[in-house]
Each structure stands twice: as structure tokens, then as C-alpha cells.
Enzyme design. Structure first.
Site, PDB file in Angstrom:
ATOM      1  CG  ASP A   1       6.997 -11.426   2.664  1.00 65.48           C
ATOM      2  OD1 ASP A   1       8.006 -10.697   2.727  1.00 65.48           O
ATOM      3  OD2 ASP A   1       6.997 -12.547   2.113  1.00 65.48           O
ATOM      4  CG  ASP A  54      11.728 -10.565   1.053  1.00 67.63           C
ATOM      5  OD1 ASP A  54      10.984 -11.001   1.942  1.00 67.63           O
ATOM      6  OD2 ASP A  54      11.969 -11.196   0.003  1.00 67.63           O
ATOM      7  CD  GLU A 113       8.621 -16.374   2.346  1.00 65.06           C
ATOM      8  OE1 GLU A 113       7.765 -16.143   1.484  1.00 65.06           O
ATOM      9  OE2 GLU A 113       9.821 -16.022   2.212  1.00 65.06           O
ATOM     10  CD  GLU A 114      12.848 -14.986   1.163  1.00 65.37           C
ATOM     11  OE1 GLU A 114      12.447 -15.491   0.100  1.00 65.37           O
ATOM     12  OE2 GLU A 114      12.749 -13.781   1.424  1.00 65.37           O
TER      13      GLU A 114
END
Ligand code: BES
Ligand code: ZN
Length: 409
Positions: free
Chosen positions: A294, A233, A266-267
Site C-alpha cells: 500500500d 495510494d 480499504e479507504e
């Protein structure tokens, strides 16, 4: 008592939220994440479940609650203030509702339309390109990316790997005969930059096929330190995109433009992609399709089983995935849902663009090590499985960028 409360708020380094709470407004109309509004018991006056957006009229107290929650989950402001919109009037409510309805209608139309399922004729050039995907290249990219202690967007050096990536892209593209552009994209919601490579189309450059994934990582574990190798990830999806670019950039110039994105932050709430998709919508850019990669290297539901996320994605592209699979991949596709806007595809979907999110597994069989210091290459990592997502991306780029296919609405 009142003074003590005020002091507490300030001590808790929430000066900003405190300031906001003191703002002199009685109520204001906002758009916010539906889940947040529900969790905070704020009355939702209108909503659009398919994009997870709700409309509410909030008081300063409610605003404070939303900001505190947003802060906790790492989001930026937590809501969109409609009073700051140009020409705001009472009628804004109506126009806001119709824009929500428009997105929903667009996404629903394809479900209802009596179109035949998408089918793909095998193309010799595409088939050859698919055969060029190399597991070893994926392994090398993932090894490199996961060797950074972290790629967190709020780290002390959030662009260390981003700058290095740009240099690698320059090398990768040096021998390409397609006109290209490498850009680092600044954001207002995070100091981290997104990376974009544009391969300019020959005959219809304004029609864009987007392939993307997030380059950042995060450590959410307790006592796990700040290490966030993020191998699965999402060094895996990032590597898939690099391998796809290597192959596609050595082929003929596509008719449509193809844009590759490695998104920032994104996180912390889809930060980079949200800004990019919003800007593209404002600039009325004609994005034909968006592929999100992803997590692709942990085959939790079995080798060569693709979890096709059906929420925040488009029916047309689900059919397209099945067609690509029948013609080129021969994998097993299992429909599944994230249940929320779990990755950058949701940013594009919210702006009305068609999206696809093929996932490494199903939600219930997903990689337990993500967001920890242990998300590294290990004995579960499967590059043959991951290579399948590069193959899909090669077809997505080469087929869609040389066709006139569009979501039929
Ligand atoms: N790659 C994950 C999303 C994911 C995890 C999908 C497991 C399917 C199974 C992504 O990077 C992520 O962690 N997203 C956040 C959401 C975001 C809005 C902060 C998440 O899922 O918590
Ligand atoms: Zn991810």
C-alpha cells in the site's frame, strides 16, 4: 422537548441509529476498536493492544455513540455484537478473552523464541525473475488506474475499474501454464468487489501465500471535488502486484498456492480485507504469510529506503524481509509504525495470520498528496523505487510458495 429531539435525529437521516437507540436492551457485550472505545469514554473491560480490540458492555446510549462515530469515519457497524454469536451465554466473556489472549500469545511467541534469524540462499531462478520487473509496466498500470475519476467504494459506479481489471487479468493470464482462477468477491459491507487471482499449488495447494493491496481510492480533501486518482495510494501497490503476477504466472507451478488480492473499500475501514480474512479464518484456511503493498512510489525517506511497519505485522516476516533484502534487494530498511491498523494487513493480523507491510517511506516522510485530487503521477513519482516492491513480491511468491517455511510457533 423529547419529541423535538426525536424529530431532529430522524431529520439528520439517522433513522437507523435512532432505531438502534430504541432497541430494548439494557446492556450488551461487544468487541470494538480500542481507539473508538477510548475516544468515546466507554469503559474497556478487557483489551488486546496488539490487535487494537477492546471488550465492553454497552448501553443503548453507548451503542448510538459508537454507531455515530463509525458512520463518521466510514466504518460499517462500528462494533461486533457478541450477543448475536451462536450459543451466547455468560461464559462468552471468558472465551472471548481467551481468543484475544491466544492471538497475542501467537504473535509474542516468535519474539521470545531463540531462533536464528532467517537467511536465504540466492536462487538463480528467483534472481532471474527479479530481473524481469519493468518500471515501464508499473508506469502503464498506474497511468491506467489513476485515469479513472475515482475508485471510491461509495461512488456511483464502484465496480467500473474492478470489472475492467478482471478483463485485463484474463489477458495477462491467458498464456500461463499454472492452473489459475480469477474471482470477483462480493461483500456485505460495500457494493464494491474485491479481486482475487489464485495460482493453484502443485503439491500443497491448501497452504496459501497471500499478496495484496487495495484497489480503491478516496478524496478526503476540502473543495477538491470528487476526483480521487489515487496514483500512489494505491495504484502503485496494485501495479506492483500486477507486475509480480505477470512474472510469476510465467514460471513453474509453485508447490503452495499463491493468491493475489486487490481489496475493495480499504479507504472506508479495511472493508473488503476484513470480510475476506474473517471468512478465511472461519474456513480454517492455512494462510502461511500475507504481504501488503500500500503506497510504493513516493520515496519520502530517500530512494530505496523501505519503511518496515512493525505494528500489526509479524516478527518472523520482519526477519524474512531483512533476509530478502540482503540476498536480493540491497535497500535500506527503517523500522517504523503506523500506530493503528492503517491498511489491509491489519485485517489478516487480527485473524491471527502472519503479515508484512513494507512501506514507501516512513510515516513522518509520507506522501502529502494522498486522498486528494492531486495524487497523480508527478515529478516525485519514482518507479525505480516502486519496482523494488515488485521485486520483493516476486521473491515472496516464488520463495515462500516453494518452501516449507512457516512462522515458528
Ligand atoms: N495507504 C493508507 C495508509 C497509510 C497512509 C499508511 C500514510 C502510511 C502512511 C491507507 O489507504 C489509508 O488511508 N488508511 C486509512 C485507515 C483505514 C482504516 C480507513 C487511514 O490511514 O486513515
Ligand atoms: Zn492506501
Amino acid at each position: 422537548m423529547k419529541i423535538a429531539m426525536t424529530a431532529l435525529l430522524l431529520i439528520a437521516s439517522q433513522a437507523q441509529a435512532h432505531e438502534a437507540a430504541l432497541e430494548t436492551f439494557t446492556t450488551k457485550p461487544i468487541l470494538a476498536d480500542l481507539a473508538d472505545l477510548k475516544a468515546l469514554d466507554i469503559p474497556v473491560l478487557a483489551k488486546e493492544e496488539s490487535v487494537g480490540v477492546g471488550y465492553a458492555i454497552i448501553t443503548p446510549e453507548m451503542q448510538l455513540k459508537i454507531q455515530q462515530r463509525a458512520h463518521k469515519v466510514g466504518k460499517c457497524g462500528g462494533f461486533e455484537d457478541l450477543t448475536t454469536e451462536k450459543n451466547f451465554q455468560a461464559v462468552n466473556f471468558t472465551s472471548m478473552l481467551s481468543s484475544l489472549a491466544e492471538i497475542k500469545a501467537k504473535n509474542d511467541l516468535y519474539d521470545r523464541a531463540p531462533f536464528a534469524a532467517v537467511s536465504l540462499e540466492k536462487n538463480a531462478q528467483i534472481e532471474a525473475a527479479v530481473g524481469e520487473v519493468k518500471e515501464q509496466n508499473l508506469r502503464e498500470w498506474v497511468t491506467w488506474l489513476s485515469s479513472y475519476p475515482t475508485r471510491y467504494n461509495r461512488g456511483s459506479n464502484p465496480n467500473l475499474h474492478v470489472d475492467a481489471m478482471k478483463v485485463r487479468l484474463q489477458t495477462l493470464l491467458a498464456s500461463s501454464n499454472i492452473p489459475y482462477e480469477i474471482s470477483l468477491i462480493d461483500h456485505s459491507s460495500t457494493p464494491q468487489k474485491s479481486v482475487r487471482v489464485r495460482l493453484t499449488g502443485s503439491t500443497r495447494p491448501n497452504e496459501v501465500v497471500v499478496l495484496g493491496g487495495h484497489l480503491d481510492s478516496i478524496n478526503q480533501g476540502w473543495g477538491g471535488g470528487q476526483q480521487a486518482p489515487g496514483a500512489d495510494d494505491n495504484a502503485s501497490g496494485s501495479a506492483n502486484l500486477l507486475e509480480t503476477l505477470r512474472i510469476v504466472s510465467q514460471k513453474g507451478q509453485p508447490q503452495r498456492s499463491v493468491e493475489f488480492f486487490w481489496y475493495a473499500g480499504e479507504e472506508s475501514g479495511l472493508l473488503g480485507s476484513a470480510e475476506i480474512a474473517k471468512a478465511y479464518k472461519n474456513e480454517k484456511r492455512d494462510v502461511v504469510a500475507v504481504l501488503q503493498l500500500d503506497m510504493t512510489s513516493y520515496p519520502g525517506a530517500g530512494e530505496f529506503v523501505i519503511g518496515n511497519m512493525t505494528d500489526f505485522t509479524s516478527k518472523w516476516l520482519h526477519d524474512y524481509l531483512r533476509a530478502v533484502n540482503e540476498t536480493y534487494l540491497h535497500a535500506r530498511i527503517v523500522d517504523d509504525q503506523c500506530g493503528y491498523g492503517c491498511s489491509d494487513h491489519a485485517s489478516w493480523f487480527r485473524q491471527g495470520y502472519p503479515t508484512l507491510m513494507p512501506f514507501e517511506a516512513t510515516m513522518r516522510a509520507d506522501n502529502p498528496l494522498i486522498h486528494t485530487a492531486k495524487d497523480m503521477i508527478n515529478d516525485k513519482t519514482n518507479f525505480a523505487h516502486s519496482a523494488m516492491y515488485s521485486k520483493l513480491a516476486v521473491v515472496f511468491a516464488m520463495d515462500l510458495a516453494n518452501s516449507t517455511a512457516r512462522q515458528p510457533y
